[in-house]
Design an enzyme around this catalytic site. Sequence first.
Site, PDB file in Angstrom:
ATOM      1  N   GLY A 160     -30.808  12.303 -18.661  1.00 43.17           N
ATOM      2  CA  GLY A 160     -31.790  11.619 -19.646  1.00 43.17           C
ATOM      3  C   GLY A 160     -31.167  11.212 -20.995  1.00 43.17           C
ATOM      4  O   GLY A 160     -30.004  11.441 -21.038  1.00 43.17           O
ATOM      5  N   ARG A 161     -31.835  11.498 -22.191  1.00 42.43           N
ATOM      6  CA  ARG A 161     -31.401  11.233 -23.558  1.00 42.43           C
ATOM      7  C   ARG A 161     -30.289  12.387 -23.871  1.00 42.43           C
ATOM      8  O   ARG A 161     -29.446  12.197 -24.342  1.00 42.43           O
ATOM      9  CB  ARG A 161     -32.665  11.398 -24.379  1.00 42.43           C
ATOM     10  CG  ARG A 161     -33.556  10.157 -24.393  1.00 42.43           C
ATOM     11  CD  ARG A 161     -34.514  10.367 -25.477  1.00 42.43           C
ATOM     12  NE  ARG A 161     -35.432  11.631 -25.307  1.00 42.43           N
ATOM     13  CZ  ARG A 161     -36.249  11.988 -26.466  1.00 42.43           C
ATOM     14  NH1 ARG A 161     -36.046  11.267 -27.587  1.00 42.43           N
ATOM     15  NH2 ARG A 161     -36.775  12.914 -26.207  1.00 42.43           N
ATOM     16  N   ILE A 162     -30.568  13.729 -23.379  1.00 41.83           N
ATOM     17  CA  ILE A 162     -29.421  14.716 -23.786  1.00 41.83           C
ATOM     18  C   ILE A 162     -28.411  14.566 -22.895  1.00 41.83           C
ATOM     19  O   ILE A 162     -27.083  14.683 -23.005  1.00 41.83           O
ATOM     20  CB  ILE A 162     -30.252  16.292 -23.773  1.00 41.83           C
ATOM     21  CG1 ILE A 162     -31.297  16.235 -24.990  1.00 41.83           C
ATOM     22  CG2 ILE A 162     -29.241  17.225 -23.757  1.00 41.83           C
ATOM     23  CD1 ILE A 162     -32.074  17.555 -24.826  1.00 41.83           C
ATOM     24  N   SER A 181     -30.559  13.128 -10.139  1.00 38.05           N
ATOM     25  CA  SER A 181     -31.726  13.596 -10.435  1.00 38.05           C
ATOM     26  C   SER A 181     -32.928  12.673  -9.622  1.00 38.05           C
ATOM     27  O   SER A 181     -32.374  11.759  -9.051  1.00 38.05           O
ATOM     28  CB  SER A 181     -32.417  13.514 -12.016  1.00 38.05           C
ATOM     29  OG  SER A 181     -32.588  12.440 -12.518  1.00 38.05           O
ATOM     30  N   THR A 240     -29.298  25.002 -20.735  1.00 42.04           N
ATOM     31  CA  THR A 240     -29.626  24.762 -22.139  1.00 42.04           C
ATOM     32  C   THR A 240     -31.378  24.163 -21.908  1.00 42.04           C
ATOM     33  O   THR A 240     -31.558  23.656 -23.018  1.00 42.04           O
ATOM     34  CB  THR A 240     -28.973  23.812 -22.956  1.00 42.04           C
ATOM     35  OG1 THR A 240     -28.855  22.673 -22.580  1.00 42.04           O
ATOM     36  CG2 THR A 240     -27.685  24.614 -23.355  1.00 42.04           C
ATOM     37  N   ARG A 242     -34.595  24.760 -19.551  1.00 40.92           N
ATOM     38  CA  ARG A 242     -35.681  25.722 -19.290  1.00 40.92           C
ATOM     39  C   ARG A 242     -35.298  26.889 -18.193  1.00 40.92           C
ATOM     40  O   ARG A 242     -34.808  26.311 -17.427  1.00 40.92           O
ATOM     41  CB  ARG A 242     -37.062  25.276 -18.981  1.00 40.92           C
ATOM     42  CG  ARG A 242     -37.688  24.580 -20.204  1.00 40.92           C
ATOM     43  CD  ARG A 242     -37.974  25.346 -21.525  1.00 40.92           C
ATOM     44  NE  ARG A 242     -38.656  24.693 -22.534  1.00 40.92           N
ATOM     45  CZ  ARG A 242     -38.084  24.101 -23.549  1.00 40.92           C
ATOM     46  NH1 ARG A 242     -36.814  24.074 -23.616  1.00 40.92           N
ATOM     47  NH2 ARG A 242     -38.760  23.528 -24.702  1.00 40.92           N
ATOM     48  N   GLU A 271     -38.821  35.165 -22.448  1.00 37.64           N
ATOM     49  CA  GLU A 271     -37.937  35.111 -23.732  1.00 37.64           C
ATOM     50  C   GLU A 271     -38.895  35.825 -24.849  1.00 37.64           C
ATOM     51  O   GLU A 271     -40.082  35.397 -24.918  1.00 37.64           O
ATOM     52  CB  GLU A 271     -37.705  33.702 -24.337  1.00 37.64           C
ATOM     53  CG  GLU A 271     -36.744  32.915 -23.200  1.00 37.64           C
ATOM     54  CD  GLU A 271     -36.455  31.365 -23.545  1.00 37.64           C
ATOM     55  OE1 GLU A 271     -36.858  30.933 -24.776  1.00 37.64           O
ATOM     56  OE2 GLU A 271     -35.803  30.878 -22.913  1.00 37.64           O
ATOM     57  N   HIS A 290     -31.718  31.041 -26.860  1.00 37.91           N
ATOM     58  CA  HIS A 290     -32.309  30.019 -27.096  1.00 37.91           C
ATOM     59  C   HIS A 290     -32.370  29.452 -28.272  1.00 37.91           C
ATOM     60  O   HIS A 290     -33.245  29.133 -29.197  1.00 37.91           O
ATOM     61  CB  HIS A 290     -34.045  29.997 -26.592  1.00 37.91           C
ATOM     62  CG  HIS A 290     -34.744  28.702 -26.416  1.00 37.91           C
ATOM     63  ND1 HIS A 290     -35.677  28.737 -25.703  1.00 37.91           N
ATOM     64  CD2 HIS A 290     -34.374  27.656 -26.763  1.00 37.91           C
ATOM     65  CE1 HIS A 290     -36.078  27.457 -25.281  1.00 37.91           C
ATOM     66  NE2 HIS A 290     -35.361  26.899 -25.789  1.00 37.91           N
TER      67      HIS A 290
END
Length: 320
Positions: A160-162, A181, A240, A242, A271, A290
């Site tokens: 996706g975008r990242i 994916s 990075t 979840r 967390e 995180h």
Amino acid sequence: MPLWHIGTMRVAILDDYQNVALSMADWSEVTARADITVFQDHLADPDAVIERLMPFDVVCVMRERTPLPRSVIERLPRLKMIASTGPFNASIDVAAAKERGIYVSTTGGYLESTVELTWALILAAARRIIDECQSVRGGAWQTSVGRQLGGAVLGVLGLGRIGTRVARVATAFGMDVIAWSTNLTRETAQQAGATYVSKDELFSRADVLTIHLVLSERTRGLVGAAELGLMKPTALLVNTSRGPIVDETALIDALRSHRIAGAGLDVFDTEPLPDGHPLRTLDNVVATPHIGYVADRVYRTFYGEAAAKIARWLGQVDDG
């Protein structure tokens, strides 16, 4: 816990770990109408969260650090506004808030900081930066042999975008990029400079596997023992996104037994990561708390827009 201006409204800023919320934005329009209390510590127990938030009209939450599910929202009769940082917060029950007339606001953000941290983790794990830094501080010199990324295969789970931005950096390093994916097509992968492969091929071919998916019921536990078992013993896994996307028990087992070479992790099932947790101590793990979104420009946007929206809402209440 600094307290500002005595007024009728009370605003809580939660989980400000670094104690920077008040310095990252102009809160003067808020302090002119309300008290602000900043909490640096994190409360995990829902009853403790409720007890803390009971006196407040407005709660400003940093991303998903403190969840606000229906069971919490319904026990906060004074709560009138939730100001969340970031464009989306899955840990807030927006429907429950709406039913009680609670206004929920969000902010803008940046993708670049997470892309940068992804590569920081990849490089740190591949070149054993932490180990070599500690060796220099301890008086030693060149204790390991790092891995060159040029010519290696980067597997991107979620383009996706990242993921697309991460893939572009990989090409600059001379890596071959493959991706998979559920909804990815060959054409979309090609546009991002990647080759579309099957899920099994992604895990079996990747020298570095990096995860960039949104956590959902479909992606929870997507990377389990079977997927980790397909990976090369020399491969690195980086997450990075979840924590629960990866079966944490299976990952720890794979790292302990060296079925994979190592991991770079910024996210975890729980967390903050509990004291004594294996991922705090395994020598083939580079772990960060995180911080993919914890960067100066991001924080100024988060807190700046949150402060402005709280001030605007307080002004409407005063005028109403």
